[in-house]
Every structure is written in C-alpha cells, then in structure tokens.
Design an enzyme around this catalytic site. Structure first.
Site, PDB file in Angstrom:
ATOM      1  CB  SER A   1      -2.759  -2.883   6.136  1.00 32.44           C
ATOM      2  OG  SER A   1      -2.365  -3.020   7.482  1.00 32.44           O
ATOM      3  CB  CYS A   2      -3.430  -8.196   8.129  1.00 35.07           C
ATOM      4  SG  CYS A   2      -2.757  -7.532   9.648  1.00 35.07           S
TER       5      CYS A   2
END
Lengths: 161, 204
Positions: free
Chosen positions: A28-29
């Site tokens: 999700s970074c």
C-alpha cells in the site's frame, strides 16, 4: 557499473546519473520519483501513510506523503536540480488483502495515491506517469540516467513508466 | 495506558510466555494437519523499527505466501502466517496428498486449503491465549496473498506506523522434521493491546 542505491520503507534518497535508486516490495506504500531530465538528478521516496497530522508524533518525516515530498524536493534542488523542471512518477498503493468489510486502514493505498498527487500538485510538480492500485506488490526503481521508472511485479511482469 | 515500548523484562517474559503457549498449541495443530513432527523455536518478542520487519522473513522482495487474519476483541491485532513460496507449495502438496514438487501454482482449492490451515492455527493460538489471559479474541475470516514480503507486511505496518516508529511482534518459527514446512507465525498486537495483555497476566 552504475550504483544501485537502496531506499528503505519510510525513507528517501536523492542522487544523480548514472545511479539507480530502488525500493523493494511496496504494497500500500507509494514510491514517488522526482527527476530533472536536463541535469539528470532525481530522488525516490517510499512513503507509508498519507498524512502526518492524523498520526501520533513520529521522528520520521519520510513516512508520510505530506512531510516527505517537500523534504525530497528540497534535497534534489539542493543537489542541483531545477525545481521547475522536476517531474514526478508514482507507483504502489495496492490493497494486498481483500476483505468485504475492509476498514479504512486497509484502503490506505488509495488514499496514499490521492494524497501524493495532491501534494505534488500543490508544490507545482507534474505527475507524468502513474501505476497505482491493484492487489499486488511492486518493486520500483528510477534510472537517473534516463529518468525511466521501472515497476516490477511477481506475476504481472515489469514495465517502464 | 502502559507505554508499549517501555516494558520491563518481566513483562517481556510474560509476553514471550503467552506467545509460547499459543505457539505450542499451534505447532501441535499444524503437526496434526500434515501428520508430521513439527518443531518450533522459543517465540521472539521483539520491538523493532518498522522498516526492518520485512527482514525477518527474508527481505522486502522475498516471495512469500501469507494468510492474514484480523483479530477482534479486547486486545485486537493482526495475525500473519508466512511461508516462503517453496514451503507453502510443499504444504499444499502434503494437504492434497501429492508428492512434493507437484504444486507449481496455487489454484482455488489450494488457496482454500492454505486459508483453512491459517484458520486452524489461529484458532488454536487464540484458544491458548484465552486460557492464559482470559481475554477472548475472535479472528476474521482468513485472506491469502502470495507476493513480496514487504508488500504483504505493509498491511500491518501502516497501522502501526500511524502510532509510532516501532513494531512489537511476537514471532514463532515452525520447522518440519524434513525441512519441508518452514513458516513464521506473527502476532502483531495493535497499539494499545499490549498494555491489555500485560495487565491480564498480572505482571507489573
């Protein structure tokens, strides 16, 4: 042989040609690259969360989009890049596990991507390429000789954006 | 609230012991599922910088199979059962009664079987936990992903990242007698849950 400079999670590095900056295993970074094509100077930032004001205090501004992006901009400019020539590319922001009742935190990838674009825009930097979303991890690298941003996945091959 | 990252050696011991009992149960369950002797190490309770967590399972770009469950209740957190890809495929072969090396990719049935293993392990872990702490915890349905370790661990790390720069992980490694199964079982309590756990076992 050109240098390969690793950028960890919640970290950023800046450099110049012929180095390559790489960050492994983004979920999700988001990996945000900045590049000045004329001077061949750029940076790569690996943020985890969109907004430092919604989090408890942290010693690490590179963890958040709102604090990390301005920091990296300053550093690439300090290295000799022209702020007005800088272009950005972003990749990451996946949702790794699908849950029907996904909480906000599980959808953080989408928020990360939105916020990054917003903050880059606010700083007058154009996002010229993007590869975000999905449910798979990415390894990203920027070749500071060409500005090419490579996005590697395990099942979906790799592409240059 | 107890400051999470300021635990005394006794409190760390207590957490390790909780982890130990949970893991013992889990190893037994895993051993029964695959009908093999499974060893486990003494659980590690560690407080590490968030960015170093992926190194525990081979680095952020190592390909792993992960079963993820969210834990609800008084001490919420996340459970992750992680295996290197090769070992996950061996486990599927065992579960499906095929010779090792048969599985080359995971189909629906394989995924379902692995999720069920995650479910069984989590159930036995939380059950032991309950007996020790009297805190009842309920797991979500399992979810599975095969991807880069860094990307998978993002899921729990962003949550912790909102609260601080460190992660407290209770980790146990499992190893089958023939090396075919090699997994890591992680309990990552939410910020705030550690205090509840430590209090429940009555350690100052």
């Amino acid at each position: 042989m050109a240098d390969l400079i690793k950028v960890g999670m919640a970290d950023y590095k800046v450099g110049r040609s012929p180095s390559t900056l790489i960050s492994y295993g983004l979920g999700s970074c988001i990996g945000i690259s900045l590049y000045d094509p004329q001077r061949k100077i750029g940076g790569l930032l690996h943020i985890m969360l969109p907004d430092s004001t919604q989090a408890r205090s942290s010693d690490n501004p590179a963890k958040f989009a709102d604090t990390g992006i301005p920091l990296m901009i300053n550093d690439v400019v300090a290295l000799g890049a022209s702020r007005s020539r800088l272009v950005a590319k972003i990749a990451g922001g996946a949702q790794m596990f699908a849950f029907s009742n996904a909480t906000d935190i599980m959808r953080v990838g989408t928020r990360n991507a939105e916020t990054c674009k917003q903050i880059l825009r606010r700083n007058g930097i154009k996002v010229i390429a993007e590869d975000t979303g999905g449910n798979y991890g990415r390894t990203v690298s920027i070749d500071l000789n060409t500005g090419s941003y490579k996005v590697k996945t395990i099942d979906r091959g790799e592409k240059n954006i | 609230m107890i400051d999470e990252f300021d635990l005394t050696p006794n409190q760390l011991d207590a957490l390790r012991e909780i982890g130990n009992i949970g893991a013992g149960n889990t190893a037994t369950a895993l051993s029964q599922v695959v009908n093999k002797k499974i060893d486990m190490n003494v659980p590690k309770v560690s407080l590490i910088p968030i960015e170093d967590v992926p190194d525990l399972v081979g680095g952020p770009d190592a390909i792993i199979v992960a079963v993820f469950l969210r834990v609800y209740g008084k001490a919420p957190g996340n459970i992750l059962f992680l295996m290197p890809k090769k070992n996950a495929f061996f486990l599927v072969d065992d579960l499906m009664g095929r010779p090792h090396g048969t599985t080359q990719e995971l189909d629906e049935m394989d995924i379902s079987a692995l999720k069920e293993v995650g479910n069984i392990l989590t159930g036995s872990y939380l059950n032991a936990f309950f007996h020790f702490t009297n805190i009842s915890m309920v797991p979500s349905i399992p979810s599975l992903a095969m991807d880069m370790a860094g990307a998978i661990l993002n899921v729990v790390l962003v949550q912790l990242g909102q609260m601080g720069d460190h992660a407290m992980v209770i980790e146990t490694k499992f190893l089958a007698e023939d090396d075919s199964i090699n997994g890591h079982f992680f309990l990552v309590p939410d910020p705030g849950s550690l205090g509840t756990l430590v209090k429940a076992v009555g350690v100052e």
